[in-house]
Design an enzyme around this catalytic site. Sequence first.
Site, mmCIF file in Angstrom:
data_model
loop_
_atom_site.group_PDB
_atom_site.id
_atom_site.type_symbol
_atom_site.label_atom_id
_atom_site.label_comp_id
_atom_site.label_asym_id
_atom_site.label_seq_id
_atom_site.Cartn_x
_atom_site.Cartn_y
_atom_site.Cartn_z
ATOM 1 N N ASN A 435 0.822 -1.215 0.000
ATOM 2 C CA ASN A 435 0.000 0.000 0.000
ATOM 3 C C ASN A 435 0.854 1.263 0.000
ATOM 4 O O ASN A 435 0.474 2.293 -0.566
ATOM 5 C CB ASN A 435 -0.941 0.005 1.207
ATOM 6 C CG ASN A 435 -2.183 -0.837 0.972
ATOM 7 O OD1 ASN A 435 -2.602 -1.035 -0.167
ATOM 8 N ND2 ASN A 435 -2.772 -1.349 2.042
ATOM 9 N N HIS A 652 -9.137 -12.278 -8.776
ATOM 10 C CA HIS A 652 -8.092 -13.138 -8.203
ATOM 11 C C HIS A 652 -8.549 -14.587 -8.113
ATOM 12 O O HIS A 652 -8.294 -15.369 -9.004
ATOM 13 C CB HIS A 652 -7.612 -12.618 -6.849
ATOM 14 C CG HIS A 652 -6.902 -11.311 -6.930
ATOM 15 N ND1 HIS A 652 -5.732 -11.155 -7.633
ATOM 16 C CD2 HIS A 652 -7.201 -10.090 -6.419
ATOM 17 C CE1 HIS A 652 -5.333 -9.903 -7.558
ATOM 18 N NE2 HIS A 652 -6.205 -9.230 -6.829
ATOM 19 N N GLN A 711 2.603 -0.698 -10.344
ATOM 20 C CA GLN A 711 3.453 -1.495 -9.456
ATOM 21 C C GLN A 711 4.060 -2.726 -10.139
ATOM 22 O O GLN A 711 5.087 -3.230 -9.692
ATOM 23 C CB GLN A 711 2.651 -1.973 -8.240
ATOM 24 C CG GLN A 711 2.539 -0.947 -7.123
ATOM 25 C CD GLN A 711 1.519 0.124 -7.429
ATOM 26 O OE1 GLN A 711 0.493 -0.151 -8.036
ATOM 27 N NE2 GLN A 711 1.787 1.351 -7.013
#
Length: 810
Positions: A435, A652, A711
């Site tokens: 995060n 996911h 990311q």
Amino acid sequence: MDNQATQRLNDLSLEPAPSHDEQDGSGLVIDIDQRKIGDEQAGVVVDDETPPLEQQDSHESLAADSRNANFSYHENQQLLENGTKQLALDEHDSHSAILEQPSHSTNCSSSNIAAMNKGHDSADHASQNSGGKPRTLSASAQHILPETLKSFAGAPVVNKQVRTSASYKMGMLADDASQQFLDDPSSELIDLYSKVAECRNLRAKYQTISVQNDDQNPKNKPGWVVYPPPPKPSYNSDTKTVVPVTNKPDAEVFDFTKCEIPGEDPDWEFTLNDDDSYVVHRSGKTDELIAQIPTLRDYYLDLEKMISISSDGPAKSFAYRRLQYLEARWNLYYLLNEYQETSVSKRNPHRDFYNVRKVDTHVHHSACMNQKHLLRFIKHKLRHSKDEKVIFRDGKLLTLDEVFRSLHLTGYDLSIDTLDMHAHKDTFHRFDKFNLKYNPIGESRLREIFLKTNNYIKGTYLADITKQVIFDLENSKYQNCEYRISVYGRSLDEWDKLASWVIDNKVISHNVRWLVQIPRLYDIYKKTGIVQSFQDICKNLFQPLFEVTKNPQSHPKLHVFLQRVIGFDSVDDESKVDRRFHRKYPKPSLWEAPQNPPYSYYLYYLYSNVASLNQWRAKRGFNTLVLRPHCGEAGDPEHLVSAYLLAHGISHGILLRKVPFVQYLYYLDQVGIAMSPLSNNALFLTYDKNPFPRYFKRGLNVSLSTDDPLQFSYTREPLIEEYSVAAQIYKLSNVDMCELARNSVLQSGWEAQIKKHWIGKDFDKSGVEGNDVVRTNVPDIRINYRYDTLSTELELVNHFANFKRTIEEK
């Protein structure tokens, strides 16, 4: 279980029988024992130890040869062991499936040849046994003897049985050996399939009540108007010619004043019920509800029932073996049909993986760009807008230049390493550290300036960089994204601010749709005094939505924005332990404890409010919203059971590998799963251990997504990067990737009229009828296999579950 039932189960075991096959001179694989029979008929000496069952006459051996050419090894062995001789005699007597004698046989009579020709003329009878029952549980299956094997067996090629483009080489279900098993199953099997059917019925109930099925959504109806209109096609499929068109970006076409804003609905009102969920009722009649939404108690009773079933030992073993069977069936299919698929794909003009439509079904908006793009954008703003006031901090307004000087940085000092936003090894199983990667250079003030919609500059910088990303998407033409954008539930005006950001900055594109993500951060808000109870969050999230549904003119920008919103997502660290402090969960207004509510509780209150909202929106002709939460990334696998009941799809789902029964349910109902192996590799599960390839082989409805390009990605096309890595590591073929792209479109929330242009006008039909290979580049043979396999599994569930209903009725 008696001995007969045990024997029947053993006969249908999924364990492969020992292979006794060799290649003949032509390279074809034949059975050694059957070859001996053919040699004996031709005058060749046969071993005296040949079993009596295999000493058949010419009719019997030919029938066995023809079947063995199309049966898998274990089915061939099973057929022999369960009376092939008697079966062949029965079929010969009834003229239902008589084949021609091989040319090398010297005992062939003219009457047998005539009978064989008659058998070819009645293809329907050829697929039935002597009792008139179909050989396969799926009526749509087309199991035709391949031409090469027909020639080997000596049978002539008949035009009426020429294989269609959708037929595939596969073993058939030998129902002659298992018909008694199907007609008289064991009580254990009936019970297991009944539990599967019960779970599927529960999901169907929750999905229908909440109006989450695609055919219930008004935007999928023929009369729905998309504004701005989708781009005009540049190719005329009827004349097969290129049409010169000029399509402007939606941001240039969009005009808020041209949007229709309906008036107030006087017939319905909304209020809170006893569970603190919003419900819709007739004006002045609080007892006349628009729909009966399952209560919190009903939900937890159903949830406990499903958890109990999924954790039952026999149920887990049963589901595991069914999944193993599906994977083995895929391996056989792929072995026999890979080259035919590739051949069809090569003959398809214009299409390849790069120019079929694909959707990034799970990507967070604040991380939709890569690091290099963000770095260039920050440097550009430092050069051209350094004196612009961007943030109020420490009691004064700061310019962009002052912010960077306070950090002792200049534009020249900035680099990818300085930004430090890529998830490296230090984030594995550390979601808290991950995060922090959202903060450029580790500074929250830079995140607020560049990556927030609600800040001093009203999200101008984030709108600018989003438009640059959208420009790249529109240039690529074939890539589309479903961005997650946050609404926290901290205040009632969040929705209006978000809608104003989208409409005022014209962050609108035919390549983009939105999902609103709800972070599960009640404990933080409670600690800081922002909210007093969980009900405050529910009120801030849903009251504006009910208000705009009743009277769109009260929030006009929100009404227009919601036309581009697909649904809701629930996000946070799933690995946090859900501690149960209550025997009976309190309603939201009484949840004043500092602890965060469990995942299942969050999901129910998202569901219950969305269900009432959807009922009202559908009645008014507005688009409805679905629930597609993060689920099964980490933490308790029971989250997957909650999502199975309440959600339209999930993101996911890697923990499905630990709960085979739930995974089997996800397969049967084709629940959409947006998987992100690169994201999982950095956070929770290394790439080589990811279950994605196994899910795909078994037939689960999976798609690939990027999650957080900021990311995890290094290129300007993160979705292509995700596909390319998966293709290299998992050895996916071009057809595999095109099938995944098609899955992503089906899972996505775009309007039906747009999907028709992307993947075919009949995309909503089942099987081959719903596939347009010209648009999807997925051969009909692949779609037929997927549909046939799923149909057989569903028919098995219905077949055996009906036994229990029959017994109960008696």
